[in-house]
Write an enzyme that holds these catalytic residues in place. Structure first.
Site, mmCIF file in Angstrom:
data_model
loop_
_atom_site.group_PDB
_atom_site.id
_atom_site.type_symbol
_atom_site.label_atom_id
_atom_site.label_comp_id
_atom_site.label_asym_id
_atom_site.label_seq_id
_atom_site.Cartn_x
_atom_site.Cartn_y
_atom_site.Cartn_z
ATOM 1 N N TYR A 59 -11.324 -2.152 6.075
ATOM 2 C CA TYR A 59 -9.876 -2.589 6.067
ATOM 3 C C TYR A 59 -9.131 -1.558 6.936
ATOM 4 C CZ TYR A 59 -4.723 -3.331 5.184
ATOM 5 O OH TYR A 59 -3.244 -3.449 5.466
ATOM 6 N N ASP A 108 -12.217 5.112 12.015
ATOM 7 C CA ASP A 108 -10.728 4.960 11.209
ATOM 8 C C ASP A 108 -11.059 5.828 10.337
ATOM 9 O OD1 ASP A 108 -8.874 4.146 9.549
ATOM 10 O OD2 ASP A 108 -9.005 2.034 9.648
ATOM 11 N N LYS A 167 -1.874 8.672 6.612
ATOM 12 C CA LYS A 167 -1.822 9.435 5.244
ATOM 13 C C LYS A 167 -1.453 11.015 5.262
ATOM 14 C CE LYS A 167 -4.419 5.569 3.310
ATOM 15 N NZ LYS A 167 -3.300 4.892 2.658
#
Length: 446
Positions: free
Chosen positions: A143, A235, A264
């Site tokens: 994802y 990522d 994050k």
């Protein structure tokens, strides 16, 4: 527990927000989600006053827990008091960028944005511009945000959109291959290498049940990119500044990616994303180069202050020792529990990330080599049965997790990931007592 207030809020939300939420995963808990009023340490309190041990952790950003240390709180309050935002540069952006470039070896320059999705969108655009190519190779079950280039399923021969609203023509520029399968990656390069701009990969598939790479896998991807002139994009939206400490997962694996995406933790709990990498590539972004990238709220001073003070606090305190120790204790305790109560299940994770995957593996439970989560160790008796890619996790017992296990945990005062695919996160606010209570709740729920 009484959940009347959460139920009432959800009922109202359904009238004014699609699905009653602003991010689809939040609607996953059955029959309705918990609405949170506040948090402290490693706990949250819901609208009905129920108190829970929180392992969701804001889906990853809350490395320090729900309490901001004094220096972080002071920095955030000071920046907020000085003004909401400016639309002009501020010194705190420079300080934060300098800190990241100093601690992540592959990052020579960085561009701050507002979300992990925005970061991966911009990274793909940058890779295409640098190479003059169109295709992005991604991992099945991975994802990389809600963006057209990666909301793609299928395989290298039959890529197709995984969401309505994405033209098939977009999907044809994406090549999905299985994670942990270097042969499939090589085959894709042999077929499309002259048009592959980049490989986009999570160092650990941390948004799909936590799948650890087999030894040498990332080295093979690095080698293919070098051989064919493609860029390697890591990522690290989830793993960044959590796995491998301040050097991120790339330092843990000894890999030098060309571009890294962050989110994050790098924002200290506030909205953030970032693209970091080699100067020769990052300077292609406008205004120094020809790849357009811009955002009104990029480098927001409150976010920059929160992110910088979070990372500085980690550098000056025992944050990683604490969270990694609790993560290991949880995984070892879960390994013992599933060996006795559900040997077909798999414990996964690394550092301060953990997950119990409801696999249907046959034979003996995980043994010694994998007591600290599935690490793809060939000497483990469960090696062949442990998930090798995110798509393996989709075959786990998701209905049992959603309808039986997770509600049982909630009633025992423990919040775990909202679906079978997401990670659980340890924070600096969690304690040994939280771990003991959580393991007891797992035992009862299983």
């Amino acid at each position: 527990m009484n959940h009347d207030a959460s139920r009432s809020l959800y009922d109202r939300a359904l009238s004014v927000m699609p699905g009653g939420v602003n991010s689809s995963v939040r609607a996953a808990p059955q029959p309705y989600p918990v609405f949170v009023e506040g948090g402290d340490g490693g706990h949250v309190v819901d609208a009905d006053g129920n108190r829970y041990i929180d392992w969701i952790g804001g889906l990853g950003p809350l490395l320090l827990g729900h309490d901001m240390p004094e220096q972080l709180q002071a920095a955030v309050q000071s920046r907020a008091a000085e003004g909401p935002m400016y639309g002009m540069p501020s010194g705190i952006e420079v300080e934060h960028a300098e800190f990241v470039c100093r601690h992540v070896p592959s990052v020579e320059m960085i561009r701050f944005v507002n979300s992990g999705t925005e970061a991966t969108v911009s990274a793909c655009r940058l890779a295409r511009a640098v190479t003059g190519r169109n295709k992005i190779l991604i991992m099945q079950g991975g994802y990389h945000g809600a963006q057209e280039s990666t909301l793609v399923e299928g395989d290298a021969d039959d890529p197709r959109p995984s969401s309505a609203g994405i033209p098939q023509a977009f999907a044809e520029h994406t090549i999905p291959v299985p994670f942990n399968d270097p042969g499939a990656a090589r085959s894709a390069f042999e077929a499309h290498g002259e048009d592959i701009a980049a490989v986009l990969v999570e160092p650990i598939q941390a948004n799909m049940g936590i799948v650890y790479p087999e030894d040498g896998y990332h080295e093979r991807l690095r080698g293919l990119c070098d051989e064919y002139g493609s860029l390697l994009i890591f990522d690290e939206v989830i793993t960044g500044f959590r796995v491998g400490g301040l050097g991120c997962a790339q330092s843990e694996f000894g890999i030098d990616p060309d571009i890294t995406t962050f989110g994050k933790i790098i924002g200290g709990g506030f909205p953030v994303g970032a693209i970091g990498g080699k100067t020769e590539y990052l300077e292609r972004f406008t205004p120094s180069g020809d790849v357009f990238q811009a955002g009104t709220f990029s480098g927001h001073p409150v976010t920059m202050a929160a992110g910088l003070e979070t990372l500085k606090y980690c550098a000056e305190n025992d944050v990683y020792d604490h969270v990694d120790r609790l993560g290991r204790t949880l995984r070892e305790g879960l390994s013992d529990l599933v060996a006795d109560h559900a040997p077909e299940y798999t414990v996964a994770g690394s550092h301060s990330i953990f997950k119990l995957v409801f696999t249907r593996a046959e034979g003996a439970p995980q043994d010694g080599p994998c007591r600290n989560g599935c690490r793809q160790d060939p000497s483990c008796s469960r090696y062949d049965a442990c998930p090798k890619r995110g798509t393996d996790v989709t075959r786990a017992e998701t209905d049992r997790y959603a309808r039986l296990f997770r509600p049982a945990m909630r009633e025992r005062g423990v919040l775990v990931s909202q679906n079978q695919f997401e990670s659980n996160f340890v924070s600096y606010g969690h304690t040994d007592e939280d771990v003991e209570e959580t393991l007891e709740a797992y035992k009862e729920a299983l």
